[in-house]
Scaffold this motif. Structure first.
Motif, PDB file in Angstrom:
ATOM      1  N   PHE A  33       0.849  -1.185   0.000  1.00 55.52           N
ATOM      2  CA  PHE A  33       0.000   0.000   0.000  1.00 55.52           C
ATOM      3  C   PHE A  33       0.889   1.241   0.000  1.00 55.52           C
ATOM      4  O   PHE A  33       1.704   1.427   0.911  1.00 55.52           O
ATOM      5  N   ASP A  34       0.742   2.056  -1.012  1.00 56.31           N
ATOM      6  CA  ASP A  34       1.462   3.328  -1.087  1.00 56.31           C
ATOM      7  C   ASP A  34       0.403   4.430  -0.979  1.00 56.31           C
ATOM      8  O   ASP A  34      -0.249   4.778  -1.957  1.00 56.31           O
ATOM      9  N   ILE A  35       0.223   4.958   0.224  1.00 53.38           N
ATOM     10  CA  ILE A  35      -0.884   5.880   0.507  1.00 53.38           C
ATOM     11  C   ILE A  35      -0.328   7.267   0.802  1.00 53.38           C
ATOM     12  O   ILE A  35       0.497   7.444   1.704  1.00 53.38           O
ATOM     13  N   GLY A  36      -0.798   8.235   0.036  1.00 50.60           N
ATOM     14  CA  GLY A  36      -0.392   9.618   0.234  1.00 50.60           C
ATOM     15  C   GLY A  36      -1.600  10.525   0.367  1.00 50.60           C
ATOM     16  O   GLY A  36      -2.636  10.303  -0.270  1.00 50.60           O
ATOM     17  N   ILE A  37      -1.490  11.527   1.209  1.00 55.73           N
ATOM     18  CA  ILE A  37      -2.601  12.441   1.494  1.00 55.73           C
ATOM     19  C   ILE A  37      -2.124  13.870   1.288  1.00 55.73           C
ATOM     20  O   ILE A  37      -1.180  14.321   1.961  1.00 55.73           O
ATOM     21  N   TYR A  38      -2.770  14.569   0.356  1.00 53.57           N
ATOM     22  CA  TYR A  38      -2.446  15.978   0.136  1.00 53.57           C
ATOM     23  C   TYR A  38      -3.303  16.804   1.093  1.00 53.57           C
ATOM     24  O   TYR A  38      -4.525  16.852   0.999  1.00 53.57           O
ATOM     25  N   PHE A  39      -2.647  17.467   2.043  1.00 52.07           N
ATOM     26  CA  PHE A  39      -3.332  18.184   3.116  1.00 52.07           C
ATOM     27  C   PHE A  39      -2.601  19.503   3.345  1.00 52.07           C
ATOM     28  O   PHE A  39      -1.727  19.609   4.191  1.00 52.07           O
ATOM     29  N   GLU A  68      -9.567  -1.130  13.641  1.00 51.84           N
ATOM     30  CA  GLU A  68      -8.380  -1.365  14.454  1.00 51.84           C
ATOM     31  C   GLU A  68      -7.164  -0.873  13.663  1.00 51.84           C
ATOM     32  O   GLU A  68      -6.538  -1.620  12.920  1.00 51.84           O
ATOM     33  N   ALA A  69      -6.875   0.374  13.819  1.00 48.89           N
ATOM     34  CA  ALA A  69      -5.810   1.000  13.031  1.00 48.89           C
ATOM     35  C   ALA A  69      -4.471   0.350  13.321  1.00 48.89           C
ATOM     36  O   ALA A  69      -4.182  -0.055  14.450  1.00 48.89           O
ATOM     37  N   PHE A  70      -3.655   0.228  12.283  1.00 50.90           N
ATOM     38  CA  PHE A  70      -2.317  -0.307  12.452  1.00 50.90           C
ATOM     39  C   PHE A  70      -1.534   0.581  13.419  1.00 50.90           C
ATOM     40  O   PHE A  70      -1.545   1.806  13.306  1.00 50.90           O
ATOM     41  N   THR A  71      -0.844  -0.049  14.336  1.00 52.33           N
ATOM     42  CA  THR A  71      -0.041   0.705  15.298  1.00 52.33           C
ATOM     43  C   THR A  71       1.411   0.847  14.841  1.00 52.33           C
ATOM     44  O   THR A  71       2.132   1.708  15.342  1.00 52.33           O
ATOM     45  N   ASP A  72       1.831  -0.021  13.910  1.00 55.34           N
ATOM     46  CA  ASP A  72       3.196   0.082  13.376  1.00 55.34           C
ATOM     47  C   ASP A  72       3.212   1.003  12.164  1.00 55.34           C
ATOM     48  O   ASP A  72       3.681   0.648  11.089  1.00 55.34           O
ATOM     49  N   LEU A  73       2.702   2.202  12.374  1.00 54.66           N
ATOM     50  CA  LEU A  73       2.479   3.143  11.276  1.00 54.66           C
ATOM     51  C   LEU A  73       2.958   4.525  11.688  1.00 54.66           C
ATOM     52  O   LEU A  73       2.772   4.941  12.830  1.00 54.66           O
ATOM     53  N   LYS A  74       3.556   5.226  10.742  1.00 50.35           N
ATOM     54  CA  LYS A  74       3.999   6.603  11.006  1.00 50.35           C
ATOM     55  C   LYS A  74       3.546   7.500   9.865  1.00 50.35           C
ATOM     56  O   LYS A  74       3.635   7.138   8.693  1.00 50.35           O
ATOM     57  N   LEU A  75       3.071   8.662  10.229  1.00 45.83           N
ATOM     58  CA  LEU A  75       2.726   9.684   9.250  1.00 45.83           C
ATOM     59  C   LEU A  75       3.988  10.506   8.985  1.00 45.83           C
ATOM     60  O   LEU A  75       4.527  11.141   9.892  1.00 45.83           O
ATOM     61  N   THR A 130       3.345   5.262   6.462  1.00 48.13           N
ATOM     62  CA  THR A 130       4.544   4.451   6.292  1.00 48.13           C
ATOM     63  C   THR A 130       4.679   3.439   7.428  1.00 48.13           C
ATOM     64  O   THR A 130       4.472   3.769   8.601  1.00 48.13           O
ATOM     65  N   LYS A 131       5.050   2.229   7.061  1.00 48.20           N
ATOM     66  CA  LYS A 131       5.225   1.164   8.052  1.00 48.20           C
ATOM     67  C   LYS A 131       6.519   1.360   8.833  1.00 48.20           C
ATOM     68  O   LYS A 131       7.543   1.756   8.288  1.00 48.20           O
ATOM     69  N   LYS A 132       6.442   1.045  10.139  1.00 47.88           N
ATOM     70  CA  LYS A 132       7.611   1.127  11.006  1.00 47.88           C
ATOM     71  C   LYS A 132       8.164  -0.270  11.257  1.00 47.88           C
ATOM     72  O   LYS A 132       7.413  -1.209  11.506  1.00 47.88           O
ATOM     73  N   TYR A 133       9.482  -0.385  11.175  1.00 55.88           N
ATOM     74  CA  TYR A 133      10.189  -1.594  11.589  1.00 55.88           C
ATOM     75  C   TYR A 133      11.057  -1.216  12.792  1.00 55.88           C
ATOM     76  O   TYR A 133      12.231  -0.902  12.637  1.00 55.88           O
ATOM     77  N   GLY A 134      10.450  -1.186  13.955  1.00 51.21           N
ATOM     78  CA  GLY A 134      11.190  -0.680  15.103  1.00 51.21           C
ATOM     79  C   GLY A 134      11.460   0.804  14.910  1.00 51.21           C
ATOM     80  O   GLY A 134      10.545   1.612  14.735  1.00 51.21           O
ATOM     81  N   ARG A 135      12.747   1.180  14.878  1.00 53.00           N
ATOM     82  CA  ARG A 135      13.103   2.582  14.662  1.00 53.00           C
ATOM     83  C   ARG A 135      13.227   2.924  13.186  1.00 53.00           C
ATOM     84  O   ARG A 135      13.320   4.094  12.832  1.00 53.00           O
ATOM     85  N   LYS A 136      13.259   1.911  12.338  1.00 57.78           N
ATOM     86  CA  LYS A 136      13.399   2.152  10.911  1.00 57.78           C
ATOM     87  C   LYS A 136      12.030   2.293  10.254  1.00 57.78           C
ATOM     88  O   LYS A 136      11.032   1.786  10.754  1.00 57.78           O
ATOM     89  N   LEU A 137      12.017   2.994   9.120  1.00 56.87           N
ATOM     90  CA  LEU A 137      10.773   3.208   8.379  1.00 56.87           C
ATOM     91  C   LEU A 137      10.876   2.579   7.002  1.00 56.87           C
ATOM     92  O   LEU A 137      11.940   2.547   6.388  1.00 56.87           O
ATOM     93  N   SER A 138       9.752   2.077   6.528  1.00 53.41           N
ATOM     94  CA  SER A 138       9.704   1.551   5.169  1.00 53.41           C
ATOM     95  C   SER A 138       9.949   2.685   4.173  1.00 53.41           C
ATOM     96  O   SER A 138       9.586   3.835   4.411  1.00 53.41           O
TER      97      SER A 138
END
Length: 206
Positions: free
Chosen positions: A28-34, A67-74, A87-95
């Motif tokens: 999933f490649d999700i982008g929001i223009y805000f 149930e929103a994903f918790t391993d997620l960063k805006l 974007t998915k989080k892998y610990g401290r790293k981001l996808s």
């Protein structure tokens, strides 16, 4: 996703291990223009639900829970600072490719809903996932334009290869179209099933 010159190796690094272990993957490649000041009142959330939310809502009268994903960063994976990415989080790293979602192949015949939370509004899009062991990967790009506070635009696309697709599908929706099954300003269901293009892993990254 495609801004990186080494995108092939990035996808292999994030997806290949799980696929070799017998999982399927939808990226999933999700982008929001805000283009407004961001606040918690305008938060964005994302999940994938594996049951028929619409049936439960209309027939059983159950409000869909998200149930929103918790391993997620805006964050901002692209240069435009008004363009937020989920974007998915892998610990401290981001996808670097968005949110790779892994699932078992025997789950693909279930109803799936892509659920996007925009503030207190929950938007639900049905997805038909056709991946198989031979073609274990697909991608779905979603661009949400919120520059008009009343008329929201959702633009989906999917293709089966990064640079030379033989399959490409596109869908466009906004809050004014007739494709919404139900809309009470807080719960929305889209009346069109999205079918991402499935592909062999090696051909996907060609």
């Amino acid at each position: 996703m495609y801004l990186y010159k080494d995108i092939r190796s990035i996808i292999k690094n994030e997806c290949e291990k799980e696929i070799k272990n017998g999982k399927g993957c939808i990226i999933f490649d999700i982008g929001i223009y805000f283009p407004f000041a961001y606040s918690e009142d305008c938060s964005f959330t994302f999940s994938v639900n594996e049951w028929d939310l619409l049936f439960d809502y209309i027939i059983n009268g159950k409000n869909p829970t998200m149930e929103a994903f918790t391993d997620l960063k805006l964050n901002h994976r692209y240069p435009n600072r008004n363009y937020y990415t989920l974007t998915k989080k892998y610990g401290r790293k981001l996808s670097k490719i968005g949110y790779p979602f892994f699932l078992n192949f025997d789950e693909c015949d279930k109803p799936f809903y892509l659920c996007i939370g925009i503030g207190n509004v929950k938007v639900h899009f049905p997805i038909k996932i056709n991946i198989t062991k031979d073609k274990p990967i697909c991608e779905l790009t979603l661009y949400i334009n919120l520059s008009d506070g009343i008329k929201w635009d959702f633009s989906f696309s999917s293709k089966n290869s990064l640079f030379g697709p033989t399959c490409k599908r596109e869908w466009i929706a906004n809050k004014d179209t007739s494709r919404w099954i139900f809309d009470n300003n807080h719960i929305m269901f889209y009346n069109l099933t999205l079918e991402p293009c499935e592909q062999e892993f090696d051909k996907f990254i060609e």
